[in-house]
Design an enzyme around this catalytic site. Structure first.
Site, PDB file in Angstrom:
ATOM      1  N   GLU A  70      -6.224  -7.910  -1.027  1.00  0.00           N
ATOM      2  CA  GLU A  70      -6.717  -8.071   0.341  1.00  0.00           C
ATOM      3  C   GLU A  70      -8.227  -7.879   0.276  1.00  0.00           C
ATOM      4  O   GLU A  70      -8.703  -6.867  -0.240  1.00  0.00           O
ATOM      5  CB  GLU A  70      -6.116  -7.018   1.282  1.00  0.00           C
ATOM      6  CG  GLU A  70      -4.611  -7.155   1.429  1.00  0.00           C
ATOM      7  CD  GLU A  70      -4.000  -6.106   2.349  1.00  0.00           C
ATOM      8  OE1 GLU A  70      -4.740  -5.436   3.080  1.00  0.00           O
ATOM      9  OE2 GLU A  70      -2.767  -5.952   2.305  1.00  0.00           O
ATOM     10  N   GLU A 119       0.820  -1.220   0.000  1.00  0.00           N
ATOM     11  CA  GLU A 119       0.000   0.000   0.000  1.00  0.00           C
ATOM     12  C   GLU A 119       0.852   1.267   0.000  1.00  0.00           C
ATOM     13  O   GLU A 119       0.776   2.095   0.923  1.00  0.00           O
ATOM     14  CB  GLU A 119      -0.969  -0.002   1.181  1.00  0.00           C
ATOM     15  CG  GLU A 119      -2.153  -0.912   0.932  1.00  0.00           C
ATOM     16  CD  GLU A 119      -3.309  -0.699   1.896  1.00  0.00           C
ATOM     17  OE1 GLU A 119      -3.196   0.115   2.823  1.00  0.00           O
ATOM     18  OE2 GLU A 119      -4.342  -1.362   1.717  1.00  0.00           O
TER      19      GLU A 119
HETATM   20  C1  GAL Z   1      -4.136  -2.922   4.670  1.00  0.00           C
HETATM   21  C2  GAL Z   1      -2.710  -3.382   4.729  1.00  0.00           C
HETATM   22  C3  GAL Z   1      -2.574  -4.717   5.435  1.00  0.00           C
HETATM   23  C4  GAL Z   1      -3.318  -4.696   6.715  1.00  0.00           C
HETATM   24  C5  GAL Z   1      -4.752  -4.354   6.421  1.00  0.00           C
HETATM   25  C6  GAL Z   1      -5.619  -4.395   7.645  1.00  0.00           C
HETATM   26  O1  GAL Z   1      -4.194  -1.576   4.458  1.00  0.00           O
HETATM   27  O2  GAL Z   1      -2.183  -3.521   3.439  1.00  0.00           O
HETATM   28  O3  GAL Z   1      -1.214  -4.986   5.671  1.00  0.00           O
HETATM   29  O4  GAL Z   1      -2.737  -3.792   7.575  1.00  0.00           O
HETATM   30  O5  GAL Z   1      -4.819  -3.091   5.847  1.00  0.00           O
HETATM   31  O6  GAL Z   1      -5.255  -3.514   8.597  1.00  0.00           O
END
Ligand code: GAL
Length: 656
Positions: A299, A142
């Site tokens: 994700e 990110e």
């Molecule tokens: C995203 C990040 C992950 C994890 C997730 C939940 O922004 O890429 O590593 O932190 O949020 O918090």
């Protein structure tokens, strides 16, 4: 469609790996992302690499048939590196280095950091690029337009400005620094605008800082990508992103990699306020539009979110499955769920994954397992794509500039884009969210909301589209700023005046006050936030104001320009206006419209040129019934259907 999970072998005892991989295989997981935060385990001491554990984890996952994405762990340099090279730690606006201890502290402009980052990236590709199970690589995590104010960043920013403008005099002229005695007499007086709220600072400086920080992050990605490709030219590279405060210019960022990845966390609570947007369909379309092709979700929402914020509601039954399939409906061909196991330690222990702390697979896990089964039946979708008649132009610079100087209470750049997106969605239209510089020639309708900061190439692109017969919708706050983010001294919308066939004689930033407009057919709509008072030259009024000293003045106009048609929406309404407006435009341009879709039902179509597959997604908490115009074949349950009964968050996919 492939379903995957994010997995952190470094956070679990090895005794878990085998049973986790076995359960993944049994569940139908196909893809696993690993490693993006594991630098300290991979290089526990300066120049001493330990790949034994990763070899092992990869071979366990390989044995169970997983495809693997390796994250290059540059987001999280090990603490020894910060200690031996404190200059790589980001500096805040107060000139103090930030305290290490979480993640993302590194300065992407630091040459020392760059060397270490390249070294770990090189080590990883040398070891795993030819591994048969490694299918892709994610750079960092990110990535944001870094707000670091260290000496290196300051020096680079100043040089960047000198390269752009040629001299300090030109910088002063471009920034209009005569305001508030802000003239620079030495380049070292130029500071990153991070010390005060940005709205108090010079808007030209702020926009250039956004450009510089965004380019710095893009340059970092490019350098790492080049380094990796030098060793392994055929690897597939990506970076993952979300849409947050410091999101860089996505069009440039992803230019350097092969495909786009999105971190997709749709809200698990449906807002009571029917005007509040909650569908992530807009962001999914935005991600597909970055490269104009399918993307990954790296994700995906898997449980209650939280840790640094109070925990959110848990995803309701149907959401784990439904929101993954919604991503597919908008062009994601792989959806990786964050995360397989909920962390037991560390700051993120309440950002839930699929398996809870109890270590007992529960409701969400079983729904995920169902999703994996469903996904395995959808291979016919793999070769399809979305073809859209409607495009909405998204500009990272306009978003930045309009957030910097909020135009009125409640005014929000993205909200306007989302209104139009939601409106055309109500009729089942596919919508691309694309850059104002992209090829527009194939669209029947292009929506260009708030083209605020002038960019020559975009303005020319828009004119070209209309001249060639396109239908364009522009809105308030267009043509306001020159490319330096200073105001243009001409009647608004300046460069677009000729195109819209009208000019703005005055505007009223009404904020939260509500007024009404009436369209040509006598329909009345509430408007607020902004009112452009228009005087038509060649345009006709589409709607007029009912209130105030500008009663009877045009609020929305329609103009014929060369072979095209241009609408201008000078105010901001509620959803009913956009729905009616989109319906009229679709009728005018001969686009097919699905009528009477139940509220919350989202329809998109993917095609392979021969067959069309229609996705009906019930993104609501009510059951929905849809009568199909003719019987169609469901590829979810392999039956013919002429009526769809969708439970909350249920997806149906039929072949047309
Ligand atoms: C995203 C990040 C992950 C994890 C997730 C939940 O922004 O890429 O590593 O932190 O949020 O918090």
């Amino acid at each position: 469609m492939k379903i995957g999970v994010d997995y952190y072998p470094e956070q679990w005892d090895r005794s878990f790996w085998e049973q986790d991989a076995a359960l993944m295989a049994q569940t139908g997981v196909k893809v696993v992302r690993i490693g993006e935060f594991a630098w300290s385990k991979l290089e526990p001491k300066e120049g001493v690499f330990d790949f034994e554990w990763l070899d092992n984890a990869i071979s366990v996952l390989q044995r169970f048939g997983m495809e693997i994405v390796i994250g290059v762990p540059t987001n999280c340099p090990p603490l020894w590196l910060y200690e031996s090279h404190p200059e790589i730690v980001q500096t805040g606006a107060d000139g103090k280095q930030i305290q290490t201890g979480i993640r993302g502290h590194r300065c992407v402009n630091s040459p020392v950091f760059m060397n270490y980052a390249k070294r770990i990236a090189t080590q990883l590709v040398l070891r795993y690029a030819n591994h048969p199970s490694v299918v892709a690589w994610q750079i960092d995590n990110e990535l944001e337009a870094s707000q670091c104010c260290c000496d290196e960043c300051k020096a680079r920013f100043r040089n960047w400005l000198l390269d752009k403008y040629g001299s300090l005099e030109e910088i002063n002229a471009a920034f209009g620094t005569s305001v508030w005695s802000g003239e620079y007499s030495s380049i070292t007086q130029i500071q990153p605008p991070n010390a005060y709220p940005k709205a108090w600072q010079n808007p030209a400086l702020c926009l250039d800082w956004f450009r510089f920080t965004s380019e710095s992050t893009t340059a970092f990605v490019k350098e790492i990508a080049l380094t990796m490709r030098r060793e392994a030219p055929k690897i597939k590279l990506t970076a993952n992103t979300s849409v947050s405060e410091n999101t860089p210019d996505l069009y440039k960022l992803f230019d350097e990699v092969d495909f786009v990845s999105f971190d997709n966390y749709p809200p698990a609570e449906i807002p009571k306020d029917t005007e509040e947007f909650y569908s992530h369909a807009f962001f999914l379309d935005m991600m597909r539009g970055v490269k104009g092709k399918s993307f990954w979700v790296m994700e995906q929402l898997s449980g209650p979110t939280g840790s640094w914020s109070p925990m959110s509601r848990t995803p309701k039954p149907g959401m784990i499955m439904g929101y993954s399939l919604q991503a597919l409906a908008h062009g994601a061909d792989t959806v990786v769920h964050f995360r397989w196991r909920t962390a037991r330690t560390g700051a993120e222990m309440y950002w839930h994954g699929l398996i809870d702390h109890s270590n007992v697979p529960g409701r969400r896990f079983f729904e995920f397992a169902e999703l994996c089964k469903t996904a395995s039946k959808l291979s016919v979708i793999d070769t399809t794509e979305l073809v859209s008649d409607v495009a909405i132009l998204y500009s990272p610079e306009n978003r930045f500039a309009l957030r910097l100087q909020q135009q009125s209470e409640g005014f929000d750049y993205l909200e306007q884009l989302r209104y139009f997106h939601a409106a055309f969605s109500r009729y089942g239209a596919n919508i691309d969210v694309v850059s104002p510089d992209s090829d527009l020639s194939n669209y029947k309708v292009v929506i260009a909301p708030s083209m605020y900061v002038y960019k020559k190439s975009s303005a020319e692109n828009i004119y070209r589209y209309v001249i060639n017969g396109g239908t364009l919708v522009m809105t308030n706050r267009s043509g306001v700023k020159d490319s330096n983010n200073n105001c243009i001294m001409e009647p608004l919308p300046t460069v677009y005046r000729e195109l819209i066939g009208a000019e703005i004689t005055e505007y009223d930033p009404v904020g939260k006050n509500e007024q009404t407009i009436t369209d040509f057919a006598g329909n009345k709509f509430v408007c607020s936030k902004w009112c452009d008072i228009l005087r038509v030259t060649t345009a006709k009024a589409y709607a007029e104001y009912n209130d105030n000293f500008y009663r009877c003045c045009p609020a929305v106009t329609m103009n014929r320009y060369c072979s095209g048609v241009v609408y201008y929406v000078g105010t901001i309404c509620k959803m009913d206006f956009y729905e009616s407006f989109a319906g009229n435009i679709m009728r005018q341009t001969g686009m097919p419209r699905l009528k009477g879709l139940p509220k919350g039902v989202e329809v998109t179509t993917r095609t392979n040129g021969l067959d069309d597959y229609i996705f009906f997604f019930n993104n609501s908490e009510e059951n929905a019934t849809i009568t199909l115009p003719k019987p169609m074949y469901s590829i979810i349950d392999s039956t013919g259907k002429d009526k769809l009964e969708l439970k909350p968050f249920e997806m149906e996919i039929v072949r047309k």
